[in-house]
Write an enzyme that holds these catalytic residues in place. Structure first.
Site, PDB file in Angstrom:
ATOM      1  N   LYS A 278       0.834  -1.207   0.000  1.00 29.12           N
ATOM      2  CA  LYS A 278       0.000   0.000   0.000  1.00 29.12           C
ATOM      3  C   LYS A 278       0.871   1.262   0.000  1.00 29.12           C
ATOM      4  O   LYS A 278       0.646   2.180  -0.785  1.00 29.12           O
ATOM      5  CB  LYS A 278      -0.962  -0.018   1.205  1.00 29.12           C
ATOM      6  N   THR A 279       1.880   1.280   0.870  1.00 31.11           N
ATOM      7  CA  THR A 279       2.760   2.453   0.925  1.00 31.11           C
ATOM      8  C   THR A 279       3.567   2.565  -0.369  1.00 31.11           C
ATOM      9  O   THR A 279       3.749   3.664  -0.913  1.00 31.11           O
ATOM     10  CB  THR A 279       3.724   2.358   2.126  1.00 31.11           C
TER      11      THR A 279
ATOM     12  N   ASP B 224      -1.620   6.401   6.451  1.00 31.21           N
ATOM     13  CA  ASP B 224      -1.568   4.981   6.782  1.00 31.21           C
ATOM     14  C   ASP B 224      -2.483   4.730   7.987  1.00 31.21           C
ATOM     15  O   ASP B 224      -2.728   5.653   8.776  1.00 31.21           O
ATOM     16  CB  ASP B 224      -0.114   4.613   7.129  1.00 31.21           C
TER      17      ASP B 224
ATOM     18  N   THR C 189      -5.743  -1.813   7.127  1.00 29.16           N
ATOM     19  CA  THR C 189      -5.866  -3.270   7.179  1.00 29.16           C
ATOM     20  C   THR C 189      -7.287  -3.640   7.600  1.00 29.16           C
ATOM     21  O   THR C 189      -7.647  -4.798   7.594  1.00 29.16           O
ATOM     22  CB  THR C 189      -4.880  -3.855   8.214  1.00 29.16           C
TER      23      THR C 189
ATOM     24  N   ARG D  79       6.704  -8.185   1.306  1.00 27.14           N
ATOM     25  CA  ARG D  79       7.592  -7.723   2.378  1.00 27.14           C
ATOM     26  C   ARG D  79       8.233  -8.918   3.081  1.00 27.14           C
ATOM     27  O   ARG D  79       9.407  -8.888   3.437  1.00 27.14           O
ATOM     28  CB  ARG D  79       6.811  -6.867   3.380  1.00 27.14           C
TER      29      ARG D  79
END
Ligand code: ADE
Length: 357
Positions: free
Chosen positions: A68-69, A113, A162, A221
């Site tokens: 997302k980032t 975020d 999330t 990640r």
């Protein structure tokens, strides 16, 4: 049981965040996977650029570690504008948001975020900012109280969460684009790992990266983190060569098994199997038994177990599936906790609709 864990998709340290940054794609053309989302963004960006406008406000939701980032960085880059990063918990007062929004230049991107953790008082400010590019600030008190309107430059808000379910309906409805990020199939993770391998200038024998991708829980990640751990192990214990055997040894040492599950995942499944005889069990009871935080279990542990088909979430609670029982090596008959056993309860719940994720 600590919630900090090696396989968590959360960043562990500023150093790791820095390393992750260097592996991050910066353009849409470099972005691997999430093809529907990438295509939607490509169209939205090109259209906005063609009109000389800011891109539409965008809400990205899905489990941690899926990009997302990274996408916020990519969008800003593609728009040729600056990215301003903040988070829901960092915006404690309306003035924090005012400060962030007044720094913005035309068509910049503001990334928030964990937007579900933004206080309600701040949320009130964000509606007119998103809709009409203005913020109304109350100044003075008593007799002199008045409202000053600040006009903002055109901007794109990218919200990441999330927990889309925790967002208020008015906030959710103000995003022009909403997208749920999916876990990455192993083939995409393998492509990401091959790209990272090249950027890190390391070599790996056939099958080694595939073995990492299979154990990365659908999460880039985690894949990149496993790659770095395997690289360290290979360097120190195996003369630098990354083979499938080295991957097995390095990951076994870290407690990551053939399914990519770690100690916390296994503890979670074993608690349902042991203490609750397969379930159903409520999340709070489960968290209390494990001495862990319910939110962490729900955000970080459960999504992949659900996706992997090891866990069923029913109205009466969490339950192991036959696959989970096979994985744990326990018999699937489980639990007469209350009425019925896991098998019959699952069957009933399916008949009247297992709760959607
Ligand atoms: N690194 C992490 N996620 C990635 C992605 N989706 N595409 C390319 N590189 C990545």
């Amino acid at each position: 049981m600590p919630t900090e864990r090696w396989l968590s998709a959360e960043h562990r340290s500023p150093e790791e965040q820095q390393q992750a940054l260097s592996l991050r794609p910066t353009r849409l053309s470099e972005y691997i996977g999430q093809r529907d989302l990438v295509e939607r963004l490509r169209i939205a960006i090109e259209a906005a650029r063609g009109r000389g406008e800011a891109m539409e406000h965008t809400l990205l939701h899905g489990p941690p570690g899926l990009g997302k980032t990274t996408l916020a960085h990519v969008i800003a880059q593609e728009m040729g504008s600056a990215l301003h990063l903040t988070s829901g918990p960092a915006l404690t007062r309306g003035t924090d948001l005012v400060a962030a929004l007044t720094r913005i230049q035309p068509n910049d991107v503001l990334f928030i975020d964990e937007i579900h953790r933004m206080p309600v008082a701040v949320e009130e400010f964000i509606y007119p900012a998103m809709e009409d590019r203005r913020i109304d600030v109350a100044v003075d008190t008593g007799l002199h109280a008045r409202t000053v309107t600040i006009h903002l430059k055109p901007f794109t808000l990218i919200g990441a969460t999330t927990r889309a379910g925790l967002l208020s309906a008015p906030l959710r409805s103000r995003f022009g684009l909403t997208h749920h990020l999916q876990y990455y199939p192993s083939a995409d993770l393998l492509t990401i790992l091959e790209r990272s391998r090249g950027l890190l200038e390391i070599t790996a024998e056939g099958g080694a990266l595939g073995a990492i991708s299979e154990r990365s829980r659908g999460t880039p990640r985690i894949a990149n983190r496993l790659l770095r751990r395997v690289r360290d192990y290979a360097q120190v214990r195996a003369g630098g060569s990354i083979t499938q055997r080295v991957v097995d040894e390095a990951l076994a040492l870290e407690g990551v098994d053939g399914e990519g599950l770690d100690g916390l995942d296994r503890a979670y499944l074993k608690t349902i199997a042991g203490t609750y005889r397969g379930g159903p069990v409520g999340l709070e009871a489960l968290a209390a038994t494990m001495g862990d935080d319910a939110g962490t279990l729900e955000d970080v542990v459960e999504p992949y177990l659900l996706q992997r088909g090891f866990l069923a979430r029913t109205r009466r609670g969490r339950m192991l599936t036959p696959d989970a029982c096979a994985y744990l090596g326990v018999e699937f008959k489980p639990g007469s906790v209350g009425e019925g056993n896991a098998a019959s309860v699952l069957f009933e719940e399916e008949a009247d609709g297992v709760e959607a994720e």
